[in-house]
Design an enzyme around this catalytic site. Structure first.
Site, short mmCIF file in Angstrom:
data_model
loop_
_atom_site.label_atom_id
_atom_site.label_comp_id
_atom_site.label_asym_id
_atom_site.label_seq_id
_atom_site.Cartn_x
_atom_site.Cartn_y
_atom_site.Cartn_z
N LYS A 197 41.31 73.12 83.36
CA LYS A 197 41.22 74.55 83.06
C LYS A 197 40.13 75.23 83.88
O LYS A 197 38.97 74.82 83.85
CB LYS A 197 40.96 74.73 81.56
CG LYS A 197 41.03 76.18 81.07
CD LYS A 197 40.82 76.22 79.57
CE LYS A 197 40.93 77.63 79.01
NZ LYS A 197 40.68 77.65 77.54
N CYS A 255 45.77 78.45 78.37
CA CYS A 255 45.26 79.48 77.46
C CYS A 255 44.61 80.68 78.16
O CYS A 255 45.30 81.55 78.69
CB CYS A 255 44.31 78.83 76.45
SG CYS A 255 44.02 79.83 74.97
N GLU A 267 47.45 73.60 73.78
CA GLU A 267 46.05 73.27 74.04
C GLU A 267 45.45 72.65 72.78
O GLU A 267 45.84 72.98 71.66
CB GLU A 267 45.29 74.55 74.40
CG GLU A 267 43.83 74.34 74.75
CD GLU A 267 43.09 75.64 74.99
OE1 GLU A 267 42.11 75.62 75.74
OE2 GLU A 267 43.49 76.68 74.42
#
Length: 281
Positions: free
Chosen positions: A126, A167, A51
């Protein structure tokens, strides 16, 4: 229903790149190229970048200035495509700022899957944004400059079916269950920039849990080190097998972790402990 892998897809080599990105996009992309070259030398068919591979700014809003439109590739997407073509590998570009049509003050945190011809094969935005305040430890408000995505993405490739996440997503097991059970994911991607504090506490445990409970390989490239006075990352990029065994792990410096993913091993684990078929809820 759990989907079985095609019989001709048996094993391939994957690489997780670890880096310490800063505020210089050109320098960060040059570092990515060096890591891609190393992964290619080690025989990787798939490379995952962490990321924020193109930028870790001192402020969350710094990312807005370099956000790109995917169908009009800029320097970031262009560099990823070039690396994929040059090294003839699949690349998961862990998380980059993508222009949001909804807001000028927010950008998507977008993960790209690019094939060896440099073509974008999947796009994941995300879903879970990192809004956390642990005084003196980890204080980030990702939603202040990031537009949340909403679509679960599993991409079919000649290597395996890849589940794309980023993440903070790793803390939400229902996302991975959806990918593994309903969409047939075999390799779960978790490119990250985990903070030093939360990473030390939870990184290793969360990644092994996602591998074990979904009986998938997990590939987790990470940021490491001190990016600025305001930000430091945990590192410890991991590759985990469906039994929860750590196949490769890095420390707290840049580098490339490499391991083989055997879909025959995935089949063996799922057959010996058929937990995905034993679900009741």
């Amino acid at each position: 229903m759990v989907m079985e892998p095609a019989p001709e897809r048996r094993a391939f080599t994957v690489a997780a790149a670890q880096m310490c990105a800063g505020s210089d996009v050109v320098a960060n992309l040059a570092a990515c190229r060096e890591l891609a070259a190393e992964a290619a030398r080690k025989g990787a068919a798939l490379l995952a970048l962490p990321e924020c591979f193109a930028l870790v700014g001192r402020r969350m809003t710094d990312r807005l200035a370099v956000a790109e439109v995917l169908d009009r590739p800029g320097p970031i997407v262009g560099a990823v495509r070039e690396m994929a073509r040059e090294y003839r590998m699949w690349i998961v570009a862990g998380g980059m700022p993508e222009v949001s049509p909804r807001s000028e003050s927010r950008a998507y945190n977008t993960c790209l899957l690019v094939d060896p011809d440099g073509e974008t094969r999947a796009v994941y935005r995300k879903i879970h944004l990192f809004d956390v305040q642990i005084p003196g430890r980890a204080e980030l408000l990702e939603s202040s400059s990031t537009e949340a995505g909403s679509e679960v993405v599993v991409a079919d490739t000649p290597l395996a079916r890849l589940g794309l996440t980023v993440c903070y997503d790793v803390r939400f097991p229902e996302l991975y269950r959806e990918m593994a059970v309903e969409r047939g994911a075999e390799v779960l991607l978790v490119p990250s920039a985990f903070t030093a504090h939360t990473g030390a506490a939870h990184w290793h445990t969360l990644l092994r849990a996602r591998a074990i409970e979904n009986q998938c390989f997990v590939l987790a490239p990470a940021q490491c080190g001190v990016h600025s006075p305001e930000r430091a990352s945990h590192g410890r990029s991991l590759i985990v097998d469906p039994w929860g065994i750590v196949l490769a792990q890095l420390g707290d410096r840049p580098g490339v972790a490499v391991a083989d993913c055997s879909l025959a091993e995935l089949e063996r684990v799922r057959a010996s402990v058929p937990a995905l078929r034993h679900r009741k809820l």
